[in-house]
Design a protein around this motif. Structure first.
Motif, PDB file in Angstrom:
ATOM      1  N   ASN A  51       9.647  22.644 110.705  1.00 38.67           N
ATOM      2  CA  ASN A  51      10.198  21.339 111.095  1.00 38.67           C
ATOM      3  C   ASN A  51      11.707  21.436 111.356  1.00 38.67           C
ATOM      4  O   ASN A  51      12.396  20.431 111.433  1.00 38.67           O
ATOM      5  N   LEU A  53      14.143  22.134 109.541  1.00 40.26           N
ATOM      6  CA  LEU A  53      15.074  21.683 108.522  1.00 40.26           C
ATOM      7  C   LEU A  53      16.099  22.793 108.251  1.00 40.26           C
ATOM      8  O   LEU A  53      17.164  22.539 107.696  1.00 40.26           O
ATOM      9  N   LEU A  56      19.863  22.705 109.148  1.00 36.56           N
ATOM     10  CA  LEU A  56      20.896  22.095 108.313  1.00 36.56           C
ATOM     11  C   LEU A  56      21.648  23.125 107.490  1.00 36.56           C
ATOM     12  O   LEU A  56      22.699  22.834 106.942  1.00 36.56           O
ATOM     13  N   ARG A  82      10.587  16.544 113.734  1.00 40.38           N
ATOM     14  CA  ARG A  82      10.462  16.198 112.308  1.00 40.38           C
ATOM     15  C   ARG A  82       9.654  14.927 112.105  1.00 40.38           C
ATOM     16  O   ARG A  82       9.084  14.713 111.043  1.00 40.38           O
ATOM     17  N   PHE A  89       8.910  18.055  99.028  1.00 42.64           N
ATOM     18  CA  PHE A  89       9.788  19.096  98.497  1.00 42.64           C
ATOM     19  C   PHE A  89       9.437  19.461  97.059  1.00 42.64           C
ATOM     20  O   PHE A  89       8.650  18.792  96.389  1.00 42.64           O
ATOM     21  N   ASN A  93      11.985  13.702  95.421  1.00 39.20           N
ATOM     22  CA  ASN A  93      13.248  13.119  95.881  1.00 39.20           C
ATOM     23  C   ASN A  93      13.053  11.781  96.581  1.00 39.20           C
ATOM     24  O   ASN A  93      13.486  11.593  97.712  1.00 39.20           O
ATOM     25  N   PHE A  95      13.998   8.104  97.662  1.00 46.05           N
ATOM     26  CA  PHE A  95      15.331   7.529  97.828  1.00 46.05           C
ATOM     27  C   PHE A  95      15.604   6.565  96.672  1.00 46.05           C
ATOM     28  O   PHE A  95      14.897   5.560  96.528  1.00 46.05           O
ATOM     29  N   ARG A 160       5.350   8.898 101.339  1.00 48.42           N
ATOM     30  CA  ARG A 160       6.425   8.742 102.331  1.00 48.42           C
ATOM     31  C   ARG A 160       6.168   9.650 103.535  1.00 48.42           C
ATOM     32  O   ARG A 160       6.308   9.229 104.685  1.00 48.42           O
TER      33      ARG A 160
ATOM     34  N   GLU B 172      18.027  15.981 102.709  1.00 49.11           N
ATOM     35  CA  GLU B 172      16.881  16.689 103.279  1.00 49.11           C
ATOM     36  C   GLU B 172      15.700  15.743 103.467  1.00 49.11           C
ATOM     37  O   GLU B 172      15.025  15.787 104.494  1.00 49.11           O
ATOM     38  N   ALA B 173      15.479  14.878 102.459  1.00 53.96           N
ATOM     39  CA  ALA B 173      14.378  13.921 102.569  1.00 53.96           C
ATOM     40  C   ALA B 173      14.585  13.024 103.784  1.00 53.96           C
ATOM     41  O   ALA B 173      13.641  12.705 104.504  1.00 53.96           O
ATOM     42  N   GLY B 174      15.833  12.628 104.012  1.00 51.31           N
ATOM     43  CA  GLY B 174      16.150  11.780 105.161  1.00 51.31           C
ATOM     44  C   GLY B 174      15.876  12.489 106.479  1.00 51.31           C
ATOM     45  O   GLY B 174      15.232  11.943 107.377  1.00 51.31           O
ATOM     46  N   TYR B 175      16.338  13.732 106.581  1.00 56.11           N
ATOM     47  CA  TYR B 175      16.083  14.489 107.811  1.00 56.11           C
ATOM     48  C   TYR B 175      14.592  14.733 107.994  1.00 56.11           C
ATOM     49  O   TYR B 175      14.081  14.718 109.114  1.00 56.11           O
ATOM     50  N   ALA B 176      13.886  14.956 106.879  1.00 61.20           N
ATOM     51  CA  ALA B 176      12.466  15.295 106.975  1.00 61.20           C
ATOM     52  C   ALA B 176      11.634  14.140 107.530  1.00 61.20           C
ATOM     53  O   ALA B 176      10.579  14.369 108.096  1.00 61.20           O
TER      54      ALA B 176
END
Lengths: 253, 283
Positions: A51, A53, A56, A82, A89, A93, A95, A160, B172-176
């Motif tokens: 994806n 990631l 970053l 994405r 993860f 995590n 929000f 999510r 990372e969660a936001g980008y994912a």
């Protein structure tokens, strides 16, 4: 057989260190492919190329080809990519500033999968049900996510990711930091997602038992390479690579 | 034996620390006490409302008066400089934290750090040259700009500290889920640290309330009449204190004490409000 993800001669350098040393992997559609190996062999890095990631991480250099849903992942817009690939993860995590409901809803909103408030509510409920969390949170959707236990938080993160209605779901050691009963709920959820929704799951884990429980296919990774690949049952019963033998003999005992 | 020696040592250190702390607090206590006592006397002798609204007395007249125009000026300056400074500081902080490797944002970070060390009078001189001279008059607008320049690096640094403290796993969660860089910054990072950002705004407001030097060349000293436009001269409480405290007229010095107490009380009220907001956000 169609492939949801195809990785070819993938080499990744992180700050000068070669983490992936030529990886080839094909992830069949509508199945669970487990990437198995000890920590530090490049499993998470591999997952993060799917994806993008990895973009970053400063100083990450990617060579080779990653194909997602038939498209060159490194040629398409990473944000577009994405939104079609969900990810969970290692450390839960959710929000912290959003409610349980909004944690799921934000993903659906960003990905534009809901056209009305009603549809959004339906998707949130669907995602929470699929993540096996709905019954526990349906009366407290406005609560902050940090009021949940760690295992519930991880299932919220799964919800999510599901709210994006992704074709592909990536999970990076999703059960490494949660208790056994929560872990088996997540494993059950993954199996159902594949069976009922035809989702493609790529699961990174260091636990051979988990590969046996949820995997259709397994790719054993060692030192930046995939040393063995096949159906889980076959690889576990007839391992070729010495490392795989050690891994599964430990799992059996 | 050994235990008792430790106990004695502990007691000694505790006493020493207590004495030093108390000694260090004396000057602050003296400043606050004298401001409260003398300021309260000055305000009480004319009444709160009159002090806040009426004009200062004529020098040497022996009469008492208020600091109305100057206090209004401080309110206008604080509002305008915050409106100008805080959004800019937020944008700068976002740029610096979201693009840490970018040469432009590196240069901006260095610039912000440098501006922290800038003598505030220089900000006043710059605005004098660029705004006051072309406009032909000092003004509330010019003063606000000077204050905005002074508060910018402080607020930016605060914002930057809080924004960069957002753990990577949330980004990372936001980008994912497919958020863009701006999306992650505005919908994930900033809301997570909104309490800290609020504190950053307070830092800016406090700067604007108390600064004097940047206003010397830029604001004018219209303290005997109310301003009619932000494009014309005004005054601030801090400038009034600076001027009146040096005057040989006791009635003007009284007004200065009153203005000092007003500013002190404003600080208190603002920090109370922020405390309440922060608590509300936390729940």
């Amino acid at each position: 057989m169609r492939h949801a993800v195809r990785v070819e001669s993938l080499r990744v350098r992180l700050g000068g260190r070669e983490v992936l040393k030529g990886v080839n992997l094909e992830v069949p559609e509508g199945s669970v492919t487990v990437v198995l190996g000890p920590s530090g062999v490049g499993k998470s890095t591999l997952l993060r190329t799917i994806n993008r990631l990895l973009d970053l991480v400063p100083g990450a250099r990617v060579e080779g080809r990653v194909e997602v849903l038939g498209l060159d992942a490194y040629a398409v817009d990473p944000y577009w990519l994405r939104r079609r690939v969900g990810m969970v993860f290692q450390i839960p995590n959710p929000f912290p500033h959003l409610s349980i409901y909004d944690n799921v809803a934000i993903a659906a909103k960003v990905c534009g999968v809901a056209r009305s408030k009603r549809e959004l509510r339906r998707i949130v409920e669907w995602a929470l049900r699929k993540a096996m969390l709905w019954e526990e949170v349906k009366d407290r959707l406005r609560d902050p996510p940090l009021s949940l236990s760690g295992g519930q938080q991880q299932r919220l993160c799964l919800a999510r990711a599901l709210a994006m209605k992704p074709k592909i779901l990536l999970l990076d050691e999703p059960t490494a930091n949660i208790d056994v009963s929560n872990a088996s709920l997540i494993e059950e959820a993954l199996k159902r997602l594949v069976r009922e929704e035809g989702m493609t799951v790529v699961l990174v884990t260091h636990m051979p038992q988990q590969a046996l429980r949820v995997g259709d296919y397994v790719a054993v990774m060692y030192d930046g390479r995939i040393v063995e690949y096949g159906r889980v049952t076959e690889v576990a019963s007839r391992p070729h690579h010495p490392f795989t033998k050690k891994l599964f003999s430990g799992a059996a005992s | 034996m050994r235990l008792s020696r430790d106990k004695v040592l502990n007691a000694l250190v505790a006493v020493l620390a207590g004495v030093v702390t108390l000694g260090g607090l004396v000057p602050y206590a003296a400043i606050i006490a004298s401001t409260v006592v003398r300021g309260a006397k000055a305000i009480a002798s004319v009444g709160i409302i009159r002090f806040l609204t009426s004009l200062p007395p004529a020098p040497g007249s022996g009469e008492l008066g208020g600091a109305g125009p100057s206090l209004l000026g401080t309110v206008l300056l604080t509002v305008l400089s915050t409106l100008a400074g805080v959004p800019l500081a937020f944008c700068l902080a976002l740029l610096i934290t979201e693009f840490p490797e970018n040469p432009v944002s590196r240069a901006l970070r260095a610039l912000v750090k440098g501006l922290l060390e800038l003598p505030t009078i220089v900000a006043g001189m710059v605005v004098y040259t660029l705004v006051v001279v072309p406009m032909g008059t000092p003004s509330i607008l010019a003063g606000s700009l000077a204050l905005a320049i002074v508060m910018l690096p402080y607020v930016t640094t605060h914002f930057e500290t809080y924004l960069s403290s957002v753990p990577r796993l949330y980004r990372e969660a936001g980008y994912a889920i497919g958020l863009s860089k701006a999306g992650v910054a505005l919908r994930v990072a900033a809301p997570i640290v909104r309490k800290g950002l609020l504190v950053g705004v307070l830092v800016g407001v406090s700067r604007a309330l108390g600064e004097t030097a940047p206003l010397l060349f830029t604001l004018g000293s219209a303290r005997y009449y109310y301003p009619t436009s932000v494009l014309g001269p005004g005054d601030s409480a801090s400038l009034l204190i600076y001027n009146f405290a040096m005057m040989p007229y006791p009635n003007l010095r009284e007004v200065a004490w009153g203005a000092a107490l007003t500013i002190l009380a404003s600080y208190l009220i603002i920090s109370l409000i922020v405390q309440l907001c922060v608590r509300g956000v936390e729940a």
